[in-house]
Design a protein around this motif. Structure first.
Motif, PDB file in Angstrom:
ATOM      1  N   SER A  29       0.804  -1.222   0.000  1.00  0.00           N
ATOM      2  CA  SER A  29       0.000   0.000   0.000  1.00  0.00           C
ATOM      3  C   SER A  29       0.839   1.276   0.000  1.00  0.00           C
ATOM      4  CB  SER A  29      -0.934   0.013   1.216  1.00  0.00           C
ATOM      5  OG  SER A  29      -1.821  -1.077   1.183  1.00  0.00           O
ATOM      6  N   TYR A  30       2.135   1.133   0.175  1.00  0.00           N
ATOM      7  CA  TYR A  30       2.985   2.306   0.360  1.00  0.00           C
ATOM      8  C   TYR A  30       4.019   2.514  -0.746  1.00  0.00           C
ATOM      9  CZ  TYR A  30       1.034   1.745   5.032  1.00  0.00           C
ATOM     10  OH  TYR A  30       0.172   1.602   6.082  1.00  0.00           O
ATOM     11  N   PHE A  31       4.366   1.448  -1.459  1.00  0.00           N
ATOM     12  CA  PHE A  31       5.411   1.539  -2.468  1.00  0.00           C
ATOM     13  C   PHE A  31       4.961   0.861  -3.767  1.00  0.00           C
ATOM     14  CE2 PHE A  31       7.471   1.261   1.719  1.00  0.00           C
ATOM     15  CZ  PHE A  31       8.212   2.433   1.734  1.00  0.00           C
ATOM     16  N   ASP A  32       5.740   1.042  -4.792  1.00  0.00           N
ATOM     17  CA  ASP A  32       5.534   0.343  -6.052  1.00  0.00           C
ATOM     18  C   ASP A  32       6.266  -0.997  -5.925  1.00  0.00           C
ATOM     19  OD1 ASP A  32       5.206  -0.484  -8.631  1.00  0.00           O
ATOM     20  OD2 ASP A  32       6.546   1.005  -9.517  1.00  0.00           O
ATOM     21  N   VAL A  33       5.536  -2.028  -5.553  1.00  0.00           N
ATOM     22  CA  VAL A  33       6.154  -3.310  -5.179  1.00  0.00           C
ATOM     23  C   VAL A  33       5.992  -4.344  -6.284  1.00  0.00           C
ATOM     24  CG1 VAL A  33       6.237  -5.165  -3.465  1.00  0.00           C
ATOM     25  CG2 VAL A  33       5.650  -2.835  -2.748  1.00  0.00           C
ATOM     26  N   HIS A  34       7.096  -5.023  -6.600  1.00  0.00           N
ATOM     27  CA  HIS A  34       7.104  -6.153  -7.528  1.00  0.00           C
ATOM     28  C   HIS A  34       7.707  -7.359  -6.819  1.00  0.00           C
ATOM     29  CE1 HIS A  34       6.174  -3.857 -11.299  1.00  0.00           C
ATOM     30  NE2 HIS A  34       6.568  -2.860 -10.507  1.00  0.00           N
ATOM     31  N   CYS A  35       7.279  -8.539  -7.213  1.00  0.00           N
ATOM     32  CA  CYS A  35       7.743  -9.773  -6.561  1.00  0.00           C
ATOM     33  C   CYS A  35       8.061 -10.841  -7.598  1.00  0.00           C
ATOM     34  CB  CYS A  35       6.674 -10.326  -5.616  1.00  0.00           C
ATOM     35  SG  CYS A  35       6.216  -9.236  -4.274  1.00  0.00           S
ATOM     36  N   THR A  36       8.777 -11.860  -7.151  1.00  0.00           N
ATOM     37  CA  THR A  36       9.002 -13.021  -8.008  1.00  0.00           C
ATOM     38  C   THR A  36       8.398 -14.259  -7.373  1.00  0.00           C
ATOM     39  OG1 THR A  36      11.132 -13.683  -7.017  1.00  0.00           O
ATOM     40  CG2 THR A  36      11.193 -12.052  -8.803  1.00  0.00           C
ATOM     41  N   TYR A  37       8.024 -15.182  -8.238  1.00  0.00           N
ATOM     42  CA  TYR A  37       7.596 -16.512  -7.799  1.00  0.00           C
ATOM     43  C   TYR A  37       8.220 -17.505  -8.759  1.00  0.00           C
ATOM     44  CZ  TYR A  37       4.342 -16.684 -11.755  1.00  0.00           C
ATOM     45  OH  TYR A  37       3.812 -16.703 -13.014  1.00  0.00           O
ATOM     46  N   CYS A  38       8.369 -18.746  -8.300  1.00  0.00           N
ATOM     47  CA  CYS A  38       8.985 -19.762  -9.158  1.00  0.00           C
ATOM     48  C   CYS A  38       7.968 -20.820  -9.571  1.00  0.00           C
ATOM     49  CB  CYS A  38      10.184 -20.403  -8.449  1.00  0.00           C
ATOM     50  SG  CYS A  38      11.021 -21.670  -9.439  1.00  0.00           S
ATOM     51  N   ARG A  39       7.391 -21.493  -8.597  1.00  0.00           N
ATOM     52  CA  ARG A  39       6.433 -22.548  -8.912  1.00  0.00           C
ATOM     53  C   ARG A  39       5.141 -21.949  -9.461  1.00  0.00           C
ATOM     54  NH1 ARG A  39       7.323 -26.021  -3.341  1.00  0.00           N
ATOM     55  NH2 ARG A  39       9.444 -26.725  -3.804  1.00  0.00           N
ATOM     56  N   GLN A  40       4.612 -22.602 -10.481  1.00  0.00           N
ATOM     57  CA  GLN A  40       3.404 -22.105 -11.141  1.00  0.00           C
ATOM     58  C   GLN A  40       2.236 -22.076 -10.160  1.00  0.00           C
ATOM     59  OE1 GLN A  40       3.566 -20.992 -14.256  1.00  0.00           O
ATOM     60  NE2 GLN A  40       1.474 -20.215 -14.096  1.00  0.00           N
ATOM     61  N   SER A  41       1.616 -20.933 -10.056  1.00  0.00           N
ATOM     62  CA  SER A  41       0.456 -20.781  -9.175  1.00  0.00           C
ATOM     63  C   SER A  41      -0.436 -19.694  -9.736  1.00  0.00           C
ATOM     64  CB  SER A  41       0.910 -20.410  -7.754  1.00  0.00           C
ATOM     65  OG  SER A  41      -0.197 -20.014  -6.964  1.00  0.00           O
ATOM     66  N   GLY A  42      -1.729 -20.019  -9.860  1.00  0.00           N
ATOM     67  CA  GLY A  42      -2.665 -19.046 -10.415  1.00  0.00           C
ATOM     68  C   GLY A  42      -2.715 -17.761  -9.627  1.00  0.00           C
ATOM     69  N   ALA A  43      -2.628 -17.900  -8.297  1.00  0.00           N
ATOM     70  CA  ALA A  43      -2.715 -16.724  -7.427  1.00  0.00           C
ATOM     71  C   ALA A  43      -1.610 -15.721  -7.726  1.00  0.00           C
ATOM     72  CB  ALA A  43      -2.646 -17.163  -5.966  1.00  0.00           C
ATOM     73  N   PHE A  44      -0.427 -16.224  -8.088  1.00  0.00           N
ATOM     74  CA  PHE A  44       0.695 -15.336  -8.377  1.00  0.00           C
ATOM     75  C   PHE A  44       0.778 -14.980  -9.860  1.00  0.00           C
ATOM     76  CE2 PHE A  44       2.288 -17.730  -4.568  1.00  0.00           C
ATOM     77  CZ  PHE A  44       2.140 -16.681  -3.677  1.00  0.00           C
ATOM     78  N   SER A  45       0.565 -15.962 -10.720  1.00  0.00           N
ATOM     79  CA  SER A  45       0.708 -15.718 -12.158  1.00  0.00           C
ATOM     80  C   SER A  45      -0.341 -14.744 -12.682  1.00  0.00           C
ATOM     81  CB  SER A  45       0.623 -17.045 -12.936  1.00  0.00           C
ATOM     82  OG  SER A  45      -0.628 -17.677 -12.716  1.00  0.00           O
TER      83      SER A  45
END
Length: 285
Positions: A29-45
């Motif tokens: 809520s405070y920054f422009d945040v990006h993340c990585t994920y490795c294993r395929q997951s609908g919630a993240f992809s």
């Protein structure tokens, strides 16, 4: 009105993990945040700020230059060789971007070769474990190549209502199963909520150096889980005592040189309280 602070673009490497995802939720809520994920997951992809990145397969160089982060938080896992090469790329990127800072999530394992006393931020690291030696190598890499842009955060045992160890403890209580405790092991601890608050503060204040994000006091491993179990309910797990020596051994890190303000500190008693918070609601569910 936009509530994000556009001056910081944060990339959390390992944003799908227990610690990384909690940091993401704290900072979103405070920054422009990006993340990585490795294993395929609908919630993240399906989340446009989550980027697929597997350390042994994908190019971190391309991802860094695509996102152009001003803060990189390293909380990802993978084989050690690939991880080390990735941190070399992180250091090289930071060298080319002086406005970029790097926060490395390390742990008390960097001192697991010491047992006679607790360890402070400026103590020499010494590890007997492969994991601890690896974390030392990453710390040294970042502190030697980009010292003025590096923040090392060493964590003790991280607990909380939904932490893996507390979830495991509840399962052991429910099924009267064995839960390992170490009667002669003296530790420090913290909660995932407190870590997230501390990291938020560290980013806001642009703090650099080595920080021990641990409780201000110590506790025996067995006593900690005994007390948490007694507060969770009337039933207890079957405690399986594991003795590594006849005398107390320390696996404790303590803040000393780089202490955060009082609101950002924590005690063992507060950790215990956080682990059983809303326990009645959880048990009903």
């Amino acid at each position: 009105m936009n509530t994000k602070l556009e001056k910081e673009r944060i990339l959390i490497l390992g944003g799908s993990g227990f610690i990384g995802n909690a940091i993401y939720k704290e900072l979103l809520s405070y920054f422009d945040v990006h993340c990585t994920y490795c294993r395929q997951s609908g919630a993240f992809s399906e989340n446009h700020v989550f980027h697929k990145y597997c350390v042994a397969e994908d190019s971190l160089f391309l991802l860094l230059h695509k996102i152009q982060p001003t803060v990189i938080i390293s909380a990802f896992k993978g084989d050690y060789k690939s991880q080390f090469e990735a941190h070399q790329q992180i250091a090289n990127y930071a060298l080319l971007h002086s406005n970029c800072s790097v926060i490395y999530i390390s742990s008390s394992e960097v001192f697991d070769g010491k047992f006679s006393h607790p360890s402070f931020e400026n103590d020499l690291t010494l590890s007997e474990s492969v994991s601890g030696k690896f974390k030392i190598s990453i710390e040294k890499l970042l502190l030697e190549v980009i010292p003025s842009q590096t923040t090392i955060l060493r964590l003790p045992m991280v607990l909380g209502i939904n932490s893996p160890q507390i979830l495991h403890l509840r399962q052991c209580i429910r099924h009267r199963a064995a839960f390992e405790v170490f009667p002669n092991l003296v530790i420090t601890t913290t909660t995932i909520n407190k870590i997230c608050q501390q990291i938020h503060y560290i980013i806001n204040q642009s703090l650099r150096g080595i920080y021990h994000l641990a409780s201000n006091d110590m506790v025996h491993h067995e006593d900690l889980f005994n007390e948490i179990s007694s507060k969770i309910g009337d039933k207890m797990p079957i405690f399986k005592s594991v003795f590594s020596s006849n005398e107390d051994r320390y696996a404790a890190i303590l803040p000393k040189e780089n202490r955060l303000p009082n609101p950002h500190q924590i005690t063992v008693a507060q950790v215990i309280e956080d682990c059983v918070l809303n326990e009645e609601i959880i048990s009903i569910k």
